[in-house]
Structures are given as structure tokens and as C-alpha cells.
Design a protein around this motif. Structure first.
Motif, short mmCIF file in Angstrom:
data_model
loop_
_atom_site.label_atom_id
_atom_site.label_comp_id
_atom_site.label_asym_id
_atom_site.label_seq_id
_atom_site.Cartn_x
_atom_site.Cartn_y
_atom_site.Cartn_z
N TYR A 188 0.81 -1.22 0.00
CA TYR A 188 0.00 0.00 0.00
C TYR A 188 0.84 1.27 0.00
O TYR A 188 0.30 2.38 -0.07
N LYS A 189 2.17 1.14 0.03
CA LYS A 189 3.04 2.32 -0.09
C LYS A 189 3.51 2.53 -1.54
O LYS A 189 4.32 3.42 -1.81
N SER A 190 3.01 1.74 -2.47
CA SER A 190 3.42 1.87 -3.88
C SER A 190 2.81 3.12 -4.50
O SER A 190 1.85 3.70 -3.98
N TYR A 191 3.38 3.53 -5.64
CA TYR A 191 2.88 4.71 -6.33
C TYR A 191 1.43 4.50 -6.80
O TYR A 191 0.60 5.41 -6.66
N ASP A 192 1.12 3.34 -7.35
CA ASP A 192 -0.24 3.11 -7.85
C ASP A 192 -1.26 3.14 -6.71
O ASP A 192 -2.38 3.61 -6.90
N ALA A 193 -0.88 2.67 -5.51
CA ALA A 193 -1.78 2.75 -4.37
C ALA A 193 -2.04 4.20 -3.98
O ALA A 193 -3.17 4.61 -3.70
N LYS A 232 11.50 -9.44 -3.79
CA LYS A 232 11.45 -9.42 -5.25
C LYS A 232 10.18 -8.70 -5.69
O LYS A 232 9.09 -9.02 -5.22
N PRO A 233 10.30 -7.72 -6.58
CA PRO A 233 9.10 -7.03 -7.07
C PRO A 233 8.32 -7.92 -8.03
O PRO A 233 8.89 -8.79 -8.71
N MET A 234 7.01 -7.71 -8.09
CA MET A 234 6.15 -8.39 -9.05
C MET A 234 5.69 -7.34 -10.06
O MET A 234 4.68 -6.65 -9.85
N TRP A 235 6.45 -7.21 -11.15
CA TRP A 235 6.26 -6.10 -12.08
C TRP A 235 4.89 -6.11 -12.74
O TRP A 235 4.28 -5.04 -12.97
N PHE A 236 4.36 -7.27 -13.09
CA PHE A 236 3.08 -7.34 -13.79
C PHE A 236 1.93 -6.82 -12.92
O PHE A 236 0.93 -6.34 -13.44
N LEU A 267 8.53 2.25 -12.53
CA LEU A 267 9.73 3.09 -12.67
C LEU A 267 10.06 3.80 -11.36
O LEU A 267 11.22 3.86 -10.95
N LYS A 268 9.04 4.32 -10.68
CA LYS A 268 9.27 5.00 -9.42
C LYS A 268 9.78 4.04 -8.34
O LYS A 268 10.55 4.44 -7.46
N SER A 269 9.37 2.79 -8.43
CA SER A 269 9.79 1.81 -7.42
C SER A 269 11.28 1.48 -7.52
O SER A 269 11.85 0.96 -6.56
N LEU A 270 11.90 1.79 -8.66
CA LEU A 270 13.33 1.54 -8.80
C LEU A 270 14.13 2.37 -7.79
O LEU A 270 15.19 1.94 -7.31
N SER A 272 12.28 4.15 -5.03
CA SER A 272 11.58 4.10 -3.74
C SER A 272 11.63 2.72 -3.10
O SER A 272 11.46 2.59 -1.88
N LYS A 273 11.87 1.69 -3.93
CA LYS A 273 11.86 0.29 -3.47
C LYS A 273 10.48 -0.12 -2.92
O LYS A 273 10.37 -1.00 -2.08
N GLU A 274 9.44 0.54 -3.45
CA GLU A 274 8.07 0.24 -3.02
C GLU A 274 7.21 -0.10 -4.23
O GLU A 274 6.38 0.69 -4.68
N PRO A 275 7.39 -1.29 -4.83
CA PRO A 275 6.58 -1.68 -5.99
C PRO A 275 5.16 -2.04 -5.59
O PRO A 275 4.83 -2.13 -4.40
N SER A 276 4.31 -2.25 -6.57
CA SER A 276 2.90 -2.54 -6.32
C SER A 276 2.72 -3.81 -5.51
O SER A 276 1.83 -3.89 -4.65
N SER A 277 3.53 -4.82 -5.78
CA SER A 277 3.52 -6.07 -5.01
C SER A 277 4.94 -6.54 -4.80
O SER A 277 5.82 -6.29 -5.64
N LEU A 278 5.14 -7.27 -3.71
CA LEU A 278 6.46 -7.78 -3.37
C LEU A 278 6.39 -9.26 -3.00
O LEU A 278 5.42 -9.70 -2.36
N ILE A 279 7.41 -9.99 -3.39
CA ILE A 279 7.62 -11.35 -2.90
C ILE A 279 8.64 -11.29 -1.78
O ILE A 279 9.74 -10.74 -1.97
N TYR A 280 8.30 -11.82 -0.63
CA TYR A 280 9.22 -11.88 0.52
C TYR A 280 9.72 -13.31 0.68
O TYR A 280 8.92 -14.25 0.77
N VAL A 281 11.04 -13.46 0.73
CA VAL A 281 11.65 -14.76 0.99
C VAL A 281 12.08 -14.76 2.46
O VAL A 281 12.86 -13.91 2.89
N ILE A 282 11.54 -15.71 3.23
CA ILE A 282 11.63 -15.68 4.69
C ILE A 282 12.25 -16.98 5.21
O ILE A 282 11.90 -18.08 4.74
N LYS A 283 13.14 -16.84 6.16
CA LYS A 283 13.79 -18.00 6.79
C LYS A 283 13.63 -17.92 8.30
O LYS A 283 13.39 -16.86 8.87
N LYS A 284 13.80 -19.06 8.96
CA LYS A 284 13.83 -19.08 10.41
C LYS A 284 15.13 -18.48 10.90
O LYS A 284 16.17 -18.66 10.28
N ASN A 285 15.10 -17.77 12.03
CA ASN A 285 16.31 -17.24 12.63
C ASN A 285 17.16 -18.36 13.23
O ASN A 285 16.62 -19.36 13.66
#
Length: 285
Positions: A188-193, A232-236, A267-270, A272-285
Motif C-alpha cells: 500500500y506504499k506503492s505509487y499506484d496505491a 522481489k518485485p512483481m512487475w506485472f 519506474l518510481k519503485s526503482l 523508492s523500493k516500493e513496488p505494487s507487489s512484493l515477494i518476501y523470501v523468509i527464513k527461520k532465525n
């Protein structure tokens, strides 16, 4: 978690099904937004009853749906490449909210041992035809053995889950010690939002109960002794969401405007690092 919410962010209409208006309230502990009021668990499935809820069907009735399925087909290879980086010899995969099972089918064809969770009966039937009956109701989540999976994926699913804390705890328990949790979420911090505001299609109230940005999701995950190791951004998604937002805003798809806003958002997310959607890769500590 509703007890922590205290600040109204926006009033947003359910354009897809009910026409009802909901508030988005900021969670004071983590900073994500919560849909308010949240439907009772027994009523929530009613908000998914629509021929236009595209992830529960394989229909291609119009250009928009055909493009959606083409993009979904293109994204399957990228998703497969992603999980292949985080596997062991066993290659056990759980896809939560698997819809009609295309991702599971793709993984199965590439020697993954697959299981899926899908609450919608129609989608589950379609998925089971593609996976040799490897997809189950939500209740089956509690029946898997702990430390069973190398990878657990939720592709735009976590935001739908009512019992957020217990679900995250369950996913952590089901992961092997070296396992990987992969979660895709709207941002929700993306430009399109920010551009579409209350018309932003990815709010999708009340089906989306929680609305995250990078910081708030990182804070939430850390509470469970998990860490985000990659984004990872989801550009589509910027294009898809912008086109649908145009429809909500004006009643028409406005293809040129929607594509333009999606492009500007990417383009703005390049920077801001805030694309419309993001993939988060998560590991246990």
C-alpha cells in the motif's frame, strides 16, 4: 489484532461483490492497515461468491481474463525458478491458497512433492484434477506433521487469512529447520496505491483483511523469530491492479491510462523500493 487499531486511513468500497464500505485502520503495533469491520468467519465466504473472482476459475471470457491467464502462465516459470533455489533432495512444497492449482501442477511436473490448501470448493475441485488430489480444505493444515516442508508459498494469500497470528505460527512449525517461507503481498506504499487511493483495486475489501508495506510486514514477521532474506518485485501486478483500479474509479477499463500508471509505478519503485507487489523470501532465525 483489531484491538491495536486506532487510526482511520481510508474508507474503501467493495467494488467486486457487496458494494459495502469499509474503513482501513492503522495497526499501532506494526503499522499495517486492517479492514474494519472484519466480517465474521462464517460470513466471509459470501464475499468470494462472484463470477468475476478470477483466481477461483479457469475462465477466459474476455480480453482482461485472457491477459490475466497469459501473465499467470508467464509467472509460473519465475515462481518455479524461485522455489528451486530453496530446496532439498526431498523437494516438499506446500502452496496455501493454491486456487485452481496451476503452480502446484507446474511444480509437480518438475519433480516436487506437492500439497495444497484451498478453501473454495470450486477452485479445489479444479486443482485436484491437476494434482492427483493433493489439495485439501483449510482444516488439513493442522494435520500435517511439523517440519514437513522445504518450501511453503502464499501467493497473495496471507492478506486473506483471518487468524493471522496463528497462521504464521503454523507455517513456521511446518517448515523444516532450513525451510523457506515465500509470501507475495500487495504494497500500500506503492505509487499506484497512492495514485488511486480509495479506488486502488489491491485493497479488495473485505477479502483483504490486512494491508502491508515493507516495514510493517518486516516488523510482524520478526515477532515470530523469522527474518526476510530477500525481496522481489512483481512487475506485472502494477499493470493488472492499475487497470482494475481504472475500472473502479471511472466505470471503464481505460487501458492506456491503466498501463501508463502501472509503468510509472514500476519506474518510481526503482528508487523508492516500493513496488505494487512484493515477494518476501523468509527464513527461520
Amino acid at each position: 489484532m483489531n484491538k491495536d487499531s486506532n487510526q482511520t486511513h481510508l474508507k474503501v468500497k467493495d467494488y467486486a461483490v457487496s458494494g459495502e464500505v469499509f474503513e482501513l485502520c492503522k495497526n499501532s503495533e506494526f503499522g499495517f492497515l486492517e479492514t474494519s469491520p472484519q466480517p465474521a468467519s462464517e460470513k466471509l465466504p459470501e464475499y468470494y461468491i462472484s463470477e468475476d473472482y478470477i483466481s477461483h476459475t479457469d475462465s477466459k471470457r474476455n480480453v482482461f481474463e485472457s491477459v490475466y491467464h497469459m501473465v499467470r502462465w508467464l509467472s509460473l516459470k519465475k515462481k518455479l525458478n524461485l522455489i528451486n533455489r530453496w530446496t532439498s533432495k526431498e523437494k516438499n512444497l506446500l502452496d496455501v491458497g493454491c486456487g485452481t492449482g496451476d503452480f502446484l501442477q507446474t511444480a509437480k511436473q518438475n519433480n516436487w512433492v506437492v500439497s495444497g490448501i484451498e478453501p473454495n470448493e470450486q477452485a479445489r475441485k479444479i486443482a485436484n484434477k491437476k494434482t492427483n488430489h493433493a489439495v485439501f480444505k483449510t482444516e488439513a493444515l493442522a494435520k500435517f506433521e511439523p517440519s514437513s516442508f522445504d518450501v511453503i508459498t502464499l501467493w497473495h494469500v496471507l492478506e486473506h487469512l483471518p487468524d493471522l497470528e496463528n497462521h504464521i505460527t503454523a507455517f513456521k512449525q511446518l517448515l523444516k529447520p532450513s525451510g523457506t517461507l515465500i509470501i507475495a503481498l500487495p504494497n500500500y506504499k506503492s505509487y499506484d496505491a497512492k495514485y488511486y487511493k480509495q479506488f486502488w483495486a489491491a485493497y479488495d475489501v473485505p477479502r483483504h483483511l490486512w494491508h502491508f508495506d515493507k516495514l510493517s510486514f518486516s516488523k510482524l514477521i520478526s515477532k515470530y523469530d523469522l527474518k526476510i532474506v530477500n525481496h522481489k518485485p512483481m512487475w506485472f501486478d502494477a499493470f493488472y491492479v492499475s487497470l482494475l483500479s481504472e475500472k473502479y474509479k471511472s466505470g471503464k477499463m481505460n487501458i492506456i491510462t491503466g498501463i501508463w500508471i502501472g509503468l510509472v509505478s514500476n519506474l518510481k519503485s526503482l528508487s523508492s523500493k516500493e513496488p505494487s507487489s512484493l515477494i518476501y523470501v523468509i527464513k527461520k532465525n
